[in-house]
Design an enzyme around this catalytic site. Sequence first.
Site, PDB file in Angstrom:
ATOM      1  N   THR A  15       0.829  -1.206   0.000  1.00 19.97           N
ATOM      2  CA  THR A  15       0.000   0.000   0.000  1.00 19.97           C
ATOM      3  C   THR A  15       0.858   1.248   0.000  1.00 19.97           C
ATOM      4  O   THR A  15       0.358   2.355   0.164  1.00 19.97           O
ATOM      5  CB  THR A  15      -0.918   0.024   1.237  1.00 19.97           C
ATOM      6  OG1 THR A  15      -0.090  -0.135   2.399  1.00 19.97           O
ATOM      7  CG2 THR A  15      -1.922  -1.095   1.187  1.00 19.97           C
ATOM      8  N   SER A 256       6.149   7.191   9.726  1.00 23.62           N
ATOM      9  CA  SER A 256       5.046   6.671   8.936  1.00 23.62           C
ATOM     10  C   SER A 256       5.356   6.741   7.449  1.00 23.62           C
ATOM     11  O   SER A 256       6.281   7.410   7.017  1.00 23.62           O
ATOM     12  CB  SER A 256       3.770   7.465   9.223  1.00 23.62           C
ATOM     13  OG  SER A 256       3.676   8.561   8.339  1.00 23.62           O
ATOM     14  N   LYS A 257       4.558   6.023   6.714  1.00 27.58           N
ATOM     15  CA  LYS A 257       4.748   5.992   5.261  1.00 27.58           C
ATOM     16  C   LYS A 257       4.548   7.380   4.662  1.00 27.58           C
ATOM     17  O   LYS A 257       4.997   7.655   3.561  1.00 27.58           O
ATOM     18  CB  LYS A 257       3.730   5.036   4.635  1.00 27.58           C
ATOM     19  CG  LYS A 257       3.999   3.589   4.968  1.00 27.58           C
ATOM     20  CD  LYS A 257       2.934   2.699   4.369  1.00 27.58           C
ATOM     21  CE  LYS A 257       3.134   1.267   4.855  1.00 27.58           C
ATOM     22  NZ  LYS A 257       2.115   0.360   4.374  1.00 27.58           N
ATOM     23  N   ARG A 258       3.860   8.193   5.404  1.00 28.66           N
ATOM     24  CA  ARG A 258       3.586   9.526   4.888  1.00 28.66           C
ATOM     25  C   ARG A 258       4.713  10.512   5.162  1.00 28.66           C
ATOM     26  O   ARG A 258       4.763  11.584   4.600  1.00 28.66           O
ATOM     27  CB  ARG A 258       2.258  10.051   5.457  1.00 28.66           C
ATOM     28  CG  ARG A 258       1.061   9.404   4.780  1.00 28.66           C
ATOM     29  CD  ARG A 258      -0.174   9.427   5.648  1.00 28.66           C
ATOM     30  NE  ARG A 258      -0.055   8.537   6.790  1.00 28.66           N
ATOM     31  CZ  ARG A 258      -0.263   7.216   6.720  1.00 28.66           C
ATOM     32  NH1 ARG A 258      -0.611   6.658   5.611  1.00 28.66           N
ATOM     33  NH2 ARG A 258      -0.131   6.473   7.791  1.00 28.66           N
ATOM     34  N   ASP A 259       5.639  10.098   6.046  1.00 31.03           N
ATOM     35  CA  ASP A 259       6.793  10.966   6.276  1.00 31.03           C
ATOM     36  C   ASP A 259       7.606  11.036   4.991  1.00 31.03           C
ATOM     37  O   ASP A 259       7.799  10.049   4.320  1.00 31.03           O
ATOM     38  CB  ASP A 259       7.685  10.398   7.392  1.00 31.03           C
ATOM     39  CG  ASP A 259       7.131  10.720   8.763  1.00 31.03           C
ATOM     40  OD1 ASP A 259       6.560  11.811   8.916  1.00 31.03           O
ATOM     41  OD2 ASP A 259       7.249   9.890   9.668  1.00 31.03           O
TER      42      ASP A 259
END
Length: 515
Positions: A15, A256-259
């Site tokens: 993802t 997080s992956k969003r970093d």
Amino acid sequence: MIHPTPRLRFAPSPTGPLHLGGARTAMYNWAAARAMGGTFLLRIEDTDQARSTDASLQIILAGLRWLGIDWDEGPEKGGDFGPYFQMQRLELYAAAAQRLLAEGKAYPCYCTTEEIEAGREAMKAEKTGFYGYNGRCRNLTAAERAAFEQQGRKANIRFRMPEARVMNVHDLILGDVEVNTKELDDWVMIRPDGVPLYNFACVIDDIGMKITHVVRGNEHFQNGHKQRLLFEALGAECPLYAHIPLILNKDGKKLSKRDADTNMLDYRDKGFPPEAVFNYIALLGWGFSGDRDLFTRQEMVEAFKIENIGKSGSKFDEEKLRWMCGEYMRRWTPAQCVQQARPWLEQVVPAGAFATHGAWLQNVIACFQERVALYSEFDSKIGWLFGETVVMDEAAQKNLAKDPAGPAWLRGYADVLEGANLPPSYPRDRSAADRAVGLPSKKDAPAPACAFDTPAQIEVRTRAFTEQLGIKFGNFVHPVRAALTGTDKGPGLFDVVFLLGKETAVARLRAAAGR
RNA sequence: GUCCCGGUCGUCUAGUCCGGCCUAGGACCCCAGAUUUUCAUUCUGGUAACACGGGUUCGAAUCCCGUCCGGGAUACCA
């Protein structure tokens, strides 16, 4: 131990990209498997159909490969325990769910999302401290179920958790922890559409793939309890668990992956040596030894023990990573460096030069290995070797103008070099010189046999010239370096002259002297 | 809210299980010095930590309790 061979897995969900935390989890599983002579496999947890993409999968695989983490079973490899994609294992989950349903260890839940949410709110209002699924469908009669079915409601399958049971769980890293099942609610195993949820698919697959050790992020610690109970319900032995602390960002929050900048491939694209990134990540939560930070993959495998992973979270320190990159950069042979840095070098090095001037390029790069940390940093430092004219930076201009006698020195030095036996300048063939002399020159190295003047011989001529001029070498060197390179930084002056070769060196000195 | 985990230099860590060898070691960063033709490398030295408070003990970073702080979990995500 029912499984003689240790089997460990990394089970990413496609993802998003492979981030630092995921890379480390994969690495620890990989290292533990290799250390124990076991098998390391990849399982793709693609049950979140809305967010899973093949692009993410490719990025994850590329990231692992880049770090040198190889797998024995999984995508592109196959294996005897597949399929390795969860969406291809749906019938396995359905069968297991049917069995649990039949044994009363699971039950259909007809609640709507709204009803579940309302139940949760009600529990919150009671202030018992615990809130989750309220168990409304836990003890439905056959008639009640039929009624819901009649209404056309689709059922989730929930796992029936034992009530208020205290269990002692052992974790390879955390040790023994006591948990009470009353803190855990009846969780959903399978959605109405037949797609399983994480906790369920994970256990079915760990059983099917004969997983013996699970090393995963600490955010899964509570899931572990639910999973242990499921293993038990299925009559299977559960693997040994090791929950590793999280990697924190600079603010001390979970990475997080969003970093930004957490995609492994970003490091590749920025020119980080993968060996250094591997080494650095390994150190985030694990120590090779009390007095050593640098080690190879092989050395890590030889020293690795799951039990030695630390308990506390660690922050990602890019400065130390950079330092480590520099350490590695200095260890490569010049040839390795040229090869690894080639995508970036091509920005400034003419395409043909790699074939025609290999030895020279290696000498050029060798002179900068101790001055860069990333492969991407060479190209901005070596441009002066190629241009027709030299671009002077501010410091160089200053050095050039420092002494009024400067132009005379430069002219005189140009004459000296013209009369010397220097190697020819690029693009002429100078391979004989570069093959004979390995740069950067070192003080105590034995004199190489070379048909041209070596840096050491250039030094003799140069110092003789400054003596003749009656000036200090230290004053002479600055304007000369400026004239030759356009900067006030770089390799030793005699290496610079050697690399530049006769025609270019002479021309630049005269150009800077204003002829 | 509740449950769980964690807390050694600014950062990554060694030491903690089996108290004394710890006046707490290494590394990054920072500072100073040495080498030197610049930059860099290299070398030498330095600053800097057992979260706090109580116990237990001849002795605690290490064992126990409490406090505080940080993090995680609490989904029809993984």
